[in-house]
Design an enzyme around this catalytic site. Structure first.
Site, PDB file in Angstrom:
ATOM      1  N   ASN A   1       8.386  40.162  23.651  1.00  0.00           N
ATOM      2  CA  ASN A   1       9.717  39.972  23.492  1.00  0.00           C
ATOM      3  C   ASN A   1      10.451  41.328  23.254  1.00  0.00           C
ATOM      4  O   ASN A   1       9.858  42.367  23.198  1.00  0.00           O
ATOM      5  CB  ASN A   1      10.393  38.639  22.880  1.00  0.00           C
ATOM      6  CG  ASN A   1      11.546  38.269  23.322  1.00  0.00           C
ATOM      7  OD1 ASN A   1      12.455  38.773  23.762  1.00  0.00           O
ATOM      8  ND2 ASN A   1      11.453  36.524  23.163  1.00  0.00           N
TER       9      ASN A   1
ATOM     10  N   THR B   1      18.811  34.363  18.427  1.00  0.00           N
ATOM     11  CA  THR B   1      19.214  33.047  18.025  1.00  0.00           C
ATOM     12  C   THR B   1      18.897  32.870  16.502  1.00  0.00           C
ATOM     13  O   THR B   1      17.612  33.254  16.018  1.00  0.00           O
ATOM     14  CB  THR B   1      18.333  31.999  18.730  1.00  0.00           C
ATOM     15  OG1 THR B   1      18.851  32.105  20.030  1.00  0.00           O
ATOM     16  CG2 THR B   1      18.702  30.369  18.181  1.00  0.00           C
TER      17      THR B   1
ATOM     18  N   SER C   1      12.793  35.465  20.391  1.00  0.00           N
ATOM     19  CA  SER C   1      13.988  36.116  20.758  1.00  0.00           C
ATOM     20  C   SER C   1      14.795  36.300  19.222  1.00  0.00           C
ATOM     21  O   SER C   1      14.730  35.555  18.332  1.00  0.00           O
ATOM     22  CB  SER C   1      14.899  35.095  21.444  1.00  0.00           C
ATOM     23  OG  SER C   1      16.269  35.794  21.889  1.00  0.00           O
TER      24      SER C   1
END
Length: 351
Positions: free
Chosen positions: A246, A178, A175
């Site tokens: 992703n 983060t 991701s």
């Protein structure tokens, strides 16, 4: 019905619409009206990771982070549903607004930041579900204030908590929302983290008397060299599967859109090409025994077939569900079915 509801939902803030859409779906499930919303595809059994899936089309992680709507989502006809990303402790995620639609590009930008109620809440939700219609994946991550040097502690904590309940588990190290998370994809860090998690996986298999597959989800923004390194590490460590990919931080495909400058991960149609290239390269470099899930940009049955042609054993949708609605699930299953049947149509019966 979704075509009627979509203008109203798209008139709302994207995150509010997300919540209302899930609530409406839950209501349809509980009142038995889901058939008015979605046409369930006929079964198309597919084997991967040692599991038998009712069909090869799944829901990607992110839509139902806390596992609050599992049965309702299965009622749409998915062969598998992946919930999460979940972290050990609850966290609010990034400040709002953090979810943006780009309708002209059939795309979404999000910077949610692993907002979730924590792994214990997810476990309680999963324990209440019926789960009669498909397989359940659980996507695990780390809290934003956990340094990468201690990332294994967070992933292991979640792995242990969800292991008895999951049909497979996904390790999310890709991701973009983060800070520093994607650094765990670097070859040395990847080898260290995944090797430790593989040891934990085997210990849990012995403890519970069943082996739950563990997959790793990678980013679409890796260089060719990084893809090759990741394939080498994941192949050597014998992970059960890889999810490609992703969301992307690249904005070249949506340049000029009013939201193009928003930070976060871009998903939807503009991601299809790059995510499929990563998928194809991984397929060429991973052992044939390592199945891949293709995700990123699927807006039609043809897109799902393109993922299969690039080497995917299964596919997942997310943004396409927002723009196309539940009909996308049926379309993808039927397109894959036609692809499977195509070689046999012209076959000559043996003499």
């Amino acid at each position: 019905m979704y075509s009627l509801a979509r203008p109203f939902l798209f008139s709302l803030d994207a995150e509010r619409a997300h919540g209302l859409g899930l609530s409406a779906l839950e209501l349809a499930y509980r009142t038995g009206t889901t058939p008015l919303v979605a046409r369930r595809p006929a079964p198309l059994p597919t084997n991967a990771f040692g599991l038998s899936f009712p069909n090869p089309v799944g829901l990607a992680a992110g839509l139902d982070k806390n596992g609050e709507h599992i049965d309702a989502l299965f009622a749409l006809g998915f062969g598998f549903v992946e919930i999460g990303t979940i972290t050990p402790r609850p966290q609010e995620g990034n400040p709002k607004p953090r979810l943006f639609r780009l309708p002209a590009h059939q795309a979404i930008i999000n910077r949610m930041g692993f907002n979730n109620q924590g792994v214990d809440a997810l476990v309680r939700n999963v324990e209440r579900t019926q789960r009669r219609n498909g397989l359940l994946g659980i996507n695990i991550g780390k809290n934003k204030d956990t340094p990468n040097e201690r990332a294994f502690d967070d992933y292991q904590h979640c792995l242990q908590k969800v292991y008895p309940l999951a049909d497979y588990i996904t390790v999310n190290i890709s991701s973009p929302n983060t800070a520093g998370l994607r650094e765990l994809q670097e070859e040395t860090a990847l080898r260290q983290l995944v090797s430790q998690l593989r040891e934990s996986q085997e210990a849990l298999a012995a403890r519970h008397g069943k082996r739950v597959p563990m997959l790793v989800k990678v980013a679409p923004d890796l260089s060719d060299r990084d893809i090759d390194a990741a394939a080498r590490v994941l192949g050597e460590l014998k992970v059960d599967g890889v999810i490609a990919t992703n969301t992307t931080v690249d904005r070249s495909a949506v340049a000029g859109d009013p939201h193009a400058g928003e930070a976060g991960g871009l998903s939807g149609a503009p991601l299809l090409g790059q995510s499929t290239l990563v998928l194809r390269r991984l397929r060429a470099r991973l052992p044939e025994s390592t199945p891949l899930i293709g995700v990123g940009g699927i807006q039609s049955g043809a897109d799902a077939v393109a993922k299969m042609a690039a080497g995917a054993a299964l596919v997942q949708c997310y943004s396409g569900l927002i723009f196309r609605g539940p009909a996308l699930v049926h379309d993808c299953v039927e397109a894959i079915r036609r692809r499977r049947e195509a070689p046999s149509r012209g076959a000559v019966a043996p003499l």
